[in-house]
Structures are given as C-alpha cells and as structure tokens.
Scaffold this motif. Structure first.
Motif, PDB file in Angstrom:
ATOM      1  N   UNK A  73       0.803  -1.218   0.000  1.00  0.00           N
ATOM      2  CA  UNK A  73       0.000   0.000   0.000  1.00  0.00           C
ATOM      3  C   UNK A  73       0.841   1.275   0.000  1.00  0.00           C
ATOM      4  N   UNK A  74       2.155   1.171  -0.012  1.00  0.00           N
ATOM      5  CA  UNK A  74       3.018   2.352   0.080  1.00  0.00           C
ATOM      6  C   UNK A  74       3.165   3.107  -1.239  1.00  0.00           C
ATOM      7  N   UNK A  75       2.541   2.628  -2.280  1.00  0.00           N
ATOM      8  CA  UNK A  75       2.658   3.316  -3.569  1.00  0.00           C
ATOM      9  C   UNK A  75       2.224   4.761  -3.416  1.00  0.00           C
ATOM     10  N   UNK A  76       2.960   5.644  -4.038  1.00  0.00           N
ATOM     11  CA  UNK A  76       2.682   7.073  -3.920  1.00  0.00           C
ATOM     12  C   UNK A  76       2.254   7.619  -5.268  1.00  0.00           C
ATOM     13  N   UNK A  77       1.064   8.173  -5.333  1.00  0.00           N
ATOM     14  CA  UNK A  77       0.594   8.785  -6.565  1.00  0.00           C
ATOM     15  C   UNK A  77      -0.035   7.778  -7.496  1.00  0.00           C
ATOM     16  N   UNK A  78      -0.568   8.261  -8.611  1.00  0.00           N
ATOM     17  CA  UNK A  78      -1.241   7.366  -9.556  1.00  0.00           C
ATOM     18  C   UNK A  78      -0.234   6.489 -10.298  1.00  0.00           C
ATOM     19  N   UNK A  79      -0.274   5.209 -10.015  1.00  0.00           N
ATOM     20  CA  UNK A  79       0.669   4.269 -10.629  1.00  0.00           C
ATOM     21  C   UNK A  79       0.056   3.535 -11.803  1.00  0.00           C
ATOM     22  N   UNK A  80      -1.269   3.562 -11.924  1.00  0.00           N
ATOM     23  CA  UNK A  80      -1.929   2.811 -12.973  1.00  0.00           C
ATOM     24  C   UNK A  80      -2.152   1.359 -12.599  1.00  0.00           C
ATOM     25  N   UNK A  81      -1.674   0.944 -11.433  1.00  0.00           N
ATOM     26  CA  UNK A  81      -1.860  -0.420 -10.964  1.00  0.00           C
ATOM     27  C   UNK A  81      -2.994  -0.427  -9.951  1.00  0.00           C
ATOM     28  N   UNK A  82      -3.800  -1.465 -10.014  1.00  0.00           N
ATOM     29  CA  UNK A  82      -4.877  -1.650  -9.041  1.00  0.00           C
ATOM     30  C   UNK A  82      -4.729  -3.040  -8.448  1.00  0.00           C
ATOM     31  N   UNK A  83      -5.345  -3.242  -7.280  1.00  0.00           N
ATOM     32  CA  UNK A  83      -5.334  -4.537  -6.619  1.00  0.00           C
ATOM     33  C   UNK A  83      -6.717  -5.152  -6.690  1.00  0.00           C
ATOM     34  N   UNK A  84      -6.732  -6.476  -6.674  1.00  0.00           N
ATOM     35  CA  UNK A  84      -7.974  -7.227  -6.478  1.00  0.00           C
ATOM     36  C   UNK A  84      -7.667  -8.239  -5.401  1.00  0.00           C
TER      37      UNK A  84
END
Length: 176
Positions: A73-84
C-alpha cells in the motif's frame, strides 16, 4: 522445508492471477499467507482491467506479513496499478495508495461478522491474515460501518479498542 523446521522463512511467489496459491503454501507449513492480484491499468478506455499477476507472500511472522502489506500500500501517486483481493467475493479492483479505500474491506468484515460477533482485535487479525488489507485498515472500515449503522459495538461508547465487541446489525432489527 525452512517453514517446517521452525526457522524464520518468508516466500514471495508470482504467478498468473487465477492460480490459487494459498492451499499449497498452507500445506508447505506456512501459517500466514497473503494473496493479491496486481491488475495493470486498462489500455483503452472502457476496456476493463488487463490481466495482471498474482502475488502470494508466505511467512511465519506477523511482523513480516505486516511489512509486506505496508509495502503493498506504500505506492505514492497514480501508478496505474490496481489490486484485487482474491478473497473478495465481488472481485472489486481497488486503487493503490497509502490510504486504502475501506469500502471493500467493510464488505469482507460484514461477511466475517455474519458468522458471529468478533472483537476489534479479531477483526484486525482477519484483515491482516485473510484479506489484501492491513490491520489498521480494519479500524477505518469499522468506523464507516458503525457510522452507517451496519454494525453495533459493545460497549457503545469510548475508544474503538481491541476488546470492543462488534456485531452485525440485521436490516430492520437488532445486532446479530
């Protein structure tokens, strides 16, 4: 073998998104397993999520599992990756970021509470060990569920501490 011998061991596996890894990792002796599907951003508007990867993390350490979840969850800003979350029956994709959307976790907590009341500590542990979410995300999801009247707490007032008992509220009725 390291998991069975009692030595600290962590394992990270990456595979196709529909490959269930939890049963094999449980059988290998890892008491804590987390799975998450990484979904690439849609390439064309309206095209849906592209197939991604399934990550599975297996360990015997609560601390290692929490560190893995924090890193997810540490991603910062819009990465274009989503989780399911493979455990989410609705299969919703969630945006990656430091503050996870607690809505989907609220649904998973309600499903757990359908089995009977749980303490906040038990629900935090459920979030950590059985979902893509962190233990701290459970508190935010529970606050939303309490505000919406979907769950009740005992005692009714005070800090939402670990020993507070949470019960699902039946629609039009008392707490279950």
């Amino acid at each position: 073998a390291a998991a069975r011998s009692g030595r600290p061991a962590d394992l990270l596996l990456v595979t196709a998104p529909d490959a269930p890894l939890r049963p094999a990792l449980d059988a290998a002796g890892f008491p804590l397993v987390a799975e998450v599907d990484l979904l690439a951003a849609p390439t064309l508007p309206g095209s849906g999520d592209d197939e991604g990867l399934r990550l599975a993390f297996a360990t015997g350490s609560d601390r290692s599992l929490q560190a893995f979840k924090d890193a997810l969850w540490a991603a910062d800003g819009p990465t274009g990756v989503r989780y399911r979350d493979p455990a989410d029956p609705q299969g919703r994709a969630v945006d990656v970021g430091p503050e996870a959307d607690p809505g989907p976790l609220g649904g998973e907590l309600l499903a757990e509470l359908a089995r009977g009341p749980r303490t906040v500590t038990e629900l935090r542990r459920f979030a950590l060990t059985s979902t893509v979410y962190r233990a701290a995300d459970a508190n935010r999801a529970l606050t939303g569920l309490l505000d919406a009247g979907a769950v009740a707490r005992d005692p009714e007032h005070g800090k939402l501490g670990g020993d507070v008992l949470i019960s699902a509220v039946r629609p039009g009725g008392p707490a279950a």
